[in-house]
Design an enzyme around this catalytic site. Structure first.
Site, short mmCIF file in Angstrom:
data_model
loop_
_atom_site.label_atom_id
_atom_site.label_comp_id
_atom_site.label_asym_id
_atom_site.label_seq_id
_atom_site.Cartn_x
_atom_site.Cartn_y
_atom_site.Cartn_z
N HIS A 172 -14.30 88.23 -60.25
CA HIS A 172 -15.50 88.95 -60.75
C HIS A 172 -15.83 88.39 -62.13
CE1 HIS A 172 -17.88 92.90 -61.25
NE2 HIS A 172 -18.16 92.14 -62.30
N HIS A 185 -19.25 87.11 -64.90
CA HIS A 185 -20.68 86.90 -65.21
C HIS A 185 -20.76 85.60 -66.02
CE1 HIS A 185 -21.74 91.05 -64.05
NE2 HIS A 185 -20.51 91.30 -64.47
N LEU A 186 -21.39 84.59 -65.44
CA LEU A 186 -21.51 83.31 -66.15
C LEU A 186 -22.86 83.17 -66.83
CD1 LEU A 186 -19.84 80.93 -63.51
CD2 LEU A 186 -18.81 81.90 -65.58
N ARG A 187 -23.80 84.08 -66.52
CA ARG A 187 -25.17 84.02 -67.08
C ARG A 187 -25.88 82.74 -66.65
NH1 ARG A 187 -24.33 89.24 -67.50
NH2 ARG A 187 -23.41 89.94 -69.45
N ASN A 206 -26.30 89.23 -61.14
CA ASN A 206 -27.24 90.07 -61.90
C ASN A 206 -27.91 89.28 -63.02
OD1 ASN A 206 -24.78 90.01 -63.34
ND2 ASN A 206 -25.21 91.97 -64.35
N LYS A 227 -23.34 91.96 -53.53
CA LYS A 227 -23.02 92.91 -54.59
C LYS A 227 -23.98 94.09 -54.59
CE LYS A 227 -21.04 94.50 -58.28
NZ LYS A 227 -20.89 93.98 -59.61
N HIS A 274 -20.38 98.03 -57.60
CA HIS A 274 -20.31 98.65 -58.93
C HIS A 274 -20.31 100.14 -58.65
CE1 HIS A 274 -21.00 98.82 -63.37
NE2 HIS A 274 -21.24 100.07 -62.99
N HIS A 301 -13.90 96.38 -60.89
CA HIS A 301 -13.50 96.83 -62.24
C HIS A 301 -13.19 98.33 -62.31
CE1 HIS A 301 -17.78 97.52 -62.03
NE2 HIS A 301 -18.12 96.32 -62.43
N LEU A 332 -19.31 98.63 -68.91
CA LEU A 332 -19.45 99.58 -67.81
C LEU A 332 -18.68 99.08 -66.60
CD1 LEU A 332 -23.21 100.50 -68.25
CD2 LEU A 332 -21.24 102.04 -68.50
N ASP A 368 -14.37 90.50 -65.02
CA ASP A 368 -15.65 91.09 -65.44
C ASP A 368 -16.04 90.59 -66.82
OD1 ASP A 368 -17.99 92.54 -65.23
OD2 ASP A 368 -17.10 94.40 -65.97
N HIS A 416 -22.59 88.60 -73.97
CA HIS A 416 -23.93 88.95 -74.45
C HIS A 416 -24.09 88.31 -75.82
CE1 HIS A 416 -25.07 91.96 -71.43
NE2 HIS A 416 -23.81 92.36 -71.45
N ALA A 418 -23.94 96.61 -72.50
CA ALA A 418 -22.59 96.82 -71.96
C ALA A 418 -22.02 95.48 -71.53
CB ALA A 418 -22.65 97.77 -70.76
C1 NCD Z 1 -21.91 93.59 -66.90
C2 NCD Z 1 -22.98 92.64 -67.44
O1 NCD Z 1 -23.15 92.56 -68.66
O2 NCD Z 1 -23.61 91.94 -66.65
N1 NCD Z 1 -21.57 94.53 -67.93
C3 NCD Z 1 -20.45 95.26 -68.02
O3 NCD Z 1 -20.37 96.12 -68.89
N2 NCD Z 1 -19.44 95.07 -67.20
C4 NCD Z 1 -22.40 94.25 -65.66
C5 NCD Z 1 -21.32 95.00 -64.92
O4 NCD Z 1 -20.43 94.41 -64.33
O5 NCD Z 1 -21.36 96.23 -64.96
ZN ZN Z 2 -19.39 92.86 -63.82
#
Ligand code: NCD
Ligand code: ZN
Length: 363
Positions: free
Chosen positions: A19, A21-23, A47, A105, A142, A180, A225, A253, A257, A269
Site C-alpha cells: 500500500h 502513494h507515489l503521487r 487516488n 480500491k 479504506h 492500514h 487517515l 501507506d 504531501h 492527511a
Molecule cells: C492518504 C493520501 O494522502 O493519499 N492519506 C492518509 O492519511 N493515509 C490517503 C489514505 O490512504 O487514506
Molecule cells: Zn493510503
C-alpha cells in the site's frame, strides 16, 4: 529467517509494499527511488487527481512511475483502479485480465485525500463486487465511515460493523484487504474471519498513538487517515504485526504531501514514511523480540495473499544506528516549500539497510 541468526544483522527476502502513494508529476522522481530502494513491488494507490479509473490511465501512470526509476533498480508497480458508483464492469474485467490492475480500491466518498469521487454507497457497486468475487480480483478498502455524526476515532470500528461484515456476508469468496488498520477491533475482526480477508499495517501506527498529534502543539506530521488511536490500539497492532499470522502484512501507506499542504490551517492527511519504512518496522519487531518474524510479515504473507511469487533476492539489515534527515528536498521542486518531511524526522533509528548489499542484492 533466510539466514543469520545474529541479532546484529538480519537477512530477509526482499519485501514488497502492499500500500503506497507515489503521487504524480515531479514528485515521482523523488519518491519512486525511495520505495524501489527496498521494495521489489508495490501496490500503487489510484487516488490521483483525477483518479485512475481506466485501463489506459493506469498504463500511462505505470509508465511515468517506471520512467522515474533509477537505472539498476528492479521495481514493479502493481496498479489499482479507483472504484466509483458508475465504473463499468468492463473496465475491471479488461484491466484485470490484461494484468494491468492487480486490485481495486474502495474509498468511501470524502473519507480521505482525493476521495471526493469515491463510492457514495457500497450497495451501488454490488455488481462490481460480484464481478470481482467471480474473477478473483482483490478489493482493497479504506475502512472508515463518512458519517459526520460518528466520532473520528470510531469511524473504522463503525465501518467494520456497519459495512464490512455485511459485505463479507454478501460476497463470501471476495478477497478483501482492510488497509492500514488502526484498532483492536479491526485486528480481532480480521483474525477471526476466514482466509478471504487480510489487513495491512503501517509503520507509523505501530510507533505512535494519538498523543503524537498534540505533543506541545498541533503536529500535522502525525496526522493521517485513519487517524492514530489510543495506546491500547497501538499495542494491539504491534501484537498483530508480530504475531506471525498470515492475515497481517506490510503496507506502508507512505503518503507524501508538499510542505505547504501539511503546514496549513487545513493540513492534508498523510505520513511520508517510505525512506525508512523497513528500518522503522525492524525497530518495532526488535522491540517486541520478534525479529525472526519480520521476514514473513514483510516479504511472505503479502505475496501469498495476492497469489504472487515470493521475491528471489535478499537484503540485509544491520544494527547500525542512523539519524533520519529532517527533510527531503524534491528533485524538481518549484520553490522552497517543495520538500517532504519524513516519518521519524531527526530521530535515531537502530537499524540500517546494509548499503553494500542493498546496491548489489544477493540472489
Ligand atoms: C492518504 C493520501 O494522502 O493519499 N492519506 C492518509 O492519511 N493515509 C490517503 C489514505 O490512504 O487514506
Ligand atoms: Zn493510503
Amino acid at each position: 529467517m533466510a539466514s543469520n541468526s545474529s541479532p546484529e544483522k538480519i537477512t530477509i527476502r526482499q519485501p514488497d509494499d502492499w500500500h503506497v502513494h507515489l503521487r504524480d508529476g515531479f514528485v515521482l522522481d523523488t519518491v519512486v527511488p525511495m520505495t524501489a530502494r527496498v521494495f521489489r513491488r508495490a501496490i500503487v494507490m489510484p487516488n490521483l487527481s483525477p483518479p485512475i479509473t481506466s485501463v489506459d490511465n493506469a498504463i500511462s501512470y505505470r509508465q511515468r512511475i517506471l520512467a522515474s526509476l533509477p537505472s539498476g533498480l528492479s521495481f514493479t508497480p502493481l496498479m489499482t483502479v479507483y472504484l466509483q458508483d458508475n465504473l463499468s464492469r468492463e473496465v475491471l474485467l479488461r484491466g484485470f485480465s490484461e494484468g494491468v490492475f492487480t486490485a481495486a480500491k474502495l474509498y468511501p466518498v470524502n473519507a480521505t485525500t482525493n476521495s471526493a469521487q469515491g463510492v457514495s454507497d457500497i450497495r451501488k457497486i454490488d455488481s462490481l463486487l460480484e464481478t470481482m468475487e467471480n474473477i478473483g480480483m482483490p478489493l482493497l478498502i479504506h475502512g472508515e465511515v463518512i458519517d459526520s455524526s460518528v466520532d473520528i476515532f470510531d469511524r473504522e470500528a463503525v465501518f467494520i460493523d456497519r459495512h464490512l461484515q455485511p459485505l463479507l456476508n454478501r460476497y463470501p469468496n471476495l478477497r478483501v484487504v482492510l488497509e492500514h488498520i488502526t484498532t483492536e477491533h479491526a485486528v480481532q475482526f480480521v483474525e477471526s474471519n476466514l482466509s478471504t480477508i487480510a489487513a495491512t499495517i503501517t509503520p507509523h501506527h505501530l510507533h505512535i498513538n494519538r498523543n503524537a498529534m498534540f505533543d506541545g502543539g498541533f503536529r500535522s506530521d502525525f496526522y493521517c487517515l485513519p487517524v492514530a488511536k489510543r495506546e491500547r490500539h497501538r499495542l494491539a497492532l504491534r501484537r498483530a504485526a508480530t504475531s506471525g499470522k498470515p492475515c497481517f502484512f506490510l503496507g506502508t501507506d507512505s503518503a507524501p504531501h508538499l510542505r505547504a499542504f501539511k503546514e496549513s490551517s487545513c493540513g492534508c492527511a498523510g505520513i511520508f514514511n517510505s525512506p525508512y519504512a523497513l528500518e522503522s518496522y525492524a525497530e518495532v519487531f526488535d522491540q517486541e523480540g520478534a525479529l525472526d518474524r519480520l521476514e514473513a510479515f514483510a516479504s511472505e504473507f503479502g505475496p501469498e495473499f495476492y497469489g504472487l511469487p515470493l521475491n528471489s533476492r535478499f537484503l540485509t539489515l544491520v544494527r547500525t544506528p542512523q539519524i533520519v534527515p529532517s527533510k527531503f528536498k524534491l528533485d524538481k521542486g518549484l520553490d522552497s516549500c517543495d520538500y517532504l518531511v519524513p516519518f521519524h524526522a531527526g530521530e535515531s533509528l537502530r537499524w540500517s539497510l546494509d548499503l553494500n548489499l542493498a546496491s548489489n542484492l544477493s540472489i
